[in-house]
Design a protein around this motif. Sequence first.
Motif, PDB file in Angstrom:
ATOM      1  N   SER A 135      -4.373   4.761  -4.330  1.00  0.00           N
ATOM      2  CA  SER A 135      -3.745   5.342  -3.448  1.00  0.00           C
ATOM      3  C   SER A 135      -4.210   5.633  -1.957  1.00  0.00           C
ATOM      4  O   SER A 135      -5.277   6.277  -1.867  1.00  0.00           O
ATOM      5  N   GLN A 136      -3.527   5.303  -0.812  1.00  0.00           N
ATOM      6  CA  GLN A 136      -4.138   5.396   0.367  1.00  0.00           C
ATOM      7  C   GLN A 136      -4.519   6.977   0.521  1.00  0.00           C
ATOM      8  O   GLN A 136      -5.395   7.508   1.303  1.00  0.00           O
ATOM      9  N   TRP A 137      -3.462   7.746   0.051  1.00  0.00           N
ATOM     10  CA  TRP A 137      -3.676   9.459   0.248  1.00  0.00           C
ATOM     11  C   TRP A 137      -4.773   9.647  -0.640  1.00  0.00           C
ATOM     12  O   TRP A 137      -5.457  10.674   0.035  1.00  0.00           O
ATOM     13  N   ARG A 138      -5.159   9.486  -1.705  1.00  0.00           N
ATOM     14  CA  ARG A 138      -6.438   9.640  -2.484  1.00  0.00           C
ATOM     15  C   ARG A 138      -7.683   9.230  -1.682  1.00  0.00           C
ATOM     16  O   ARG A 138      -8.605  10.000  -1.753  1.00  0.00           O
TER      17      ARG A 138
ATOM     18  N   SER B 145       0.898  -1.181  -0.006  1.00  0.00           N
ATOM     19  CA  SER B 145      -0.067   0.001   0.033  1.00  0.00           C
ATOM     20  C   SER B 145       0.909   1.327   0.069  1.00  0.00           C
ATOM     21  O   SER B 145       0.409   2.261  -0.597  1.00  0.00           O
ATOM     22  N   PHE B 146       2.069   1.214   0.708  1.00  0.00           N
ATOM     23  CA  PHE B 146       2.998   2.343   0.592  1.00  0.00           C
ATOM     24  C   PHE B 146       3.315   2.431  -0.916  1.00  0.00           C
ATOM     25  O   PHE B 146       3.492   3.727  -1.262  1.00  0.00           O
ATOM     26  N   LEU B 147       3.759   1.551  -1.600  1.00  0.00           N
ATOM     27  CA  LEU B 147       4.374   1.609  -3.016  1.00  0.00           C
ATOM     28  C   LEU B 147       3.098   2.401  -3.817  1.00  0.00           C
ATOM     29  O   LEU B 147       3.369   3.179  -4.730  1.00  0.00           O
TER      30      LEU B 147
ATOM     31  N   GLN C 146       0.440  15.027   8.241  1.00  0.00           N
ATOM     32  CA  GLN C 146       0.249  14.853   6.680  1.00  0.00           C
ATOM     33  C   GLN C 146      -1.296  14.354   6.551  1.00  0.00           C
ATOM     34  O   GLN C 146      -1.971  14.827   5.761  1.00  0.00           O
ATOM     35  N   VAL C 147      -1.562  13.394   7.504  1.00  0.00           N
ATOM     36  CA  VAL C 147      -2.848  12.755   7.391  1.00  0.00           C
ATOM     37  C   VAL C 147      -3.879  13.712   7.527  1.00  0.00           C
ATOM     38  O   VAL C 147      -5.034  13.741   7.239  1.00  0.00           O
ATOM     39  N   ALA C 148      -3.665  14.487   8.808  1.00  0.00           N
ATOM     40  CA  ALA C 148      -4.706  15.733   9.036  1.00  0.00           C
ATOM     41  C   ALA C 148      -4.957  16.681   8.094  1.00  0.00           C
ATOM     42  O   ALA C 148      -5.917  17.177   8.172  1.00  0.00           O
ATOM     43  N   ARG C 149      -3.797  16.901   7.369  1.00  0.00           N
ATOM     44  CA  ARG C 149      -3.764  17.754   6.167  1.00  0.00           C
ATOM     45  C   ARG C 149      -4.632  17.497   5.237  1.00  0.00           C
ATOM     46  O   ARG C 149      -5.403  18.169   4.596  1.00  0.00           O
ATOM     47  N   VAL C 150      -4.659  16.089   4.981  1.00  0.00           N
ATOM     48  CA  VAL C 150      -5.291  15.397   3.816  1.00  0.00           C
ATOM     49  C   VAL C 150      -6.839  15.152   4.093  1.00  0.00           C
ATOM     50  O   VAL C 150      -7.486  15.586   3.048  1.00  0.00           O
TER      51      VAL C 150
END
Length: 320
Positions: A244-247, A233-235, A274-278
């Motif tokens: 993407s986990q970030w998306r 999941s990182f890659l 970063q999680v809180a910003r996203v």
Amino acid sequence: MKRAALVADQLFPPDDAPPPWPGRSVLLDGSIMYVRDTPATSAGAEPALYVHGLGGSSTNWTDLAGLLAHRLDGQAIDLPGFGRSEPARSYSIPAQAARVARWIEYSDRGPVHLFGNSLGGAIAVRVAGTRPDLVRTLTLVSPAMPFLDPRRSMQSRMLPLLAVPLAERLATWQLAKITPEEMTRQVTDACFADPSRISEQRRLEAIEELRRRYEVDHYVASYLRTFRGLISSFLRAYLPGPGSQWRVAAQIGVPTLVIGGRQDRLVDIRVAPQVARVIPDSRLLILDGVGHVAQMEVPRMVARAVVALLDEVGHRADAR
């Protein structure tokens, strides 16, 4: 993103160490899932679900769930292959999230206040971002969201093992040389900024749980395959596409609390902010002198932030 609020410490009962919640085995879609229940202590409590991290179990939430029982009717699950749950065919983050979502549907308690620590945080992000109908609020404690600097995690030393043939046999052989008492010490040192914060009762419970892991054939395989799924999941987070986990995190619409320990040795300390910003509707709490499992190391502080979130959400609902 905004700073997390805290309610008064006096709202919670005096410190104690309750025994692990009563548990039960549930046959879910042909596989056993182990569930622990923390019954609510007051009327009007809302349903909550707690998801542990890599190598952990439902007992990782005992103290926090007890503190929140006046507000939340809690359940904690053992993820596939951990605790007392049976292993799974797939240990990818999407597969784990689908299992958690399926449990919420099966238990007919949704939407729930969803909690996740470390790996459980990554899984909870996936659930909240893809199944918003199942989640009321989201609380993430040191979520294992993607970061690519291996120097930022003590678990980076395990990365070469994922590429070694017969890695599971090698890891099993190495594990057999370490007593449950020594393994408990190593895990505590890695996860806690101050290992003295773990009570003797919790230490003995951890030793007993590790003894059970030594007795099941699937534990090492489940651990390594889950770790492989997490690294995958990182890659994928930095590749095009919807995986993407970030998306996924950017799609979360529920009120969210993100907690990080400044002395976290397992997840890059830069991840929580970063999680809180996203996540659009988020609150951030960074705790000095705290490691990877804030809900175990400083459960009262975490409970104070959670209740503040619940109060805020309740006030919003009353204003409508």
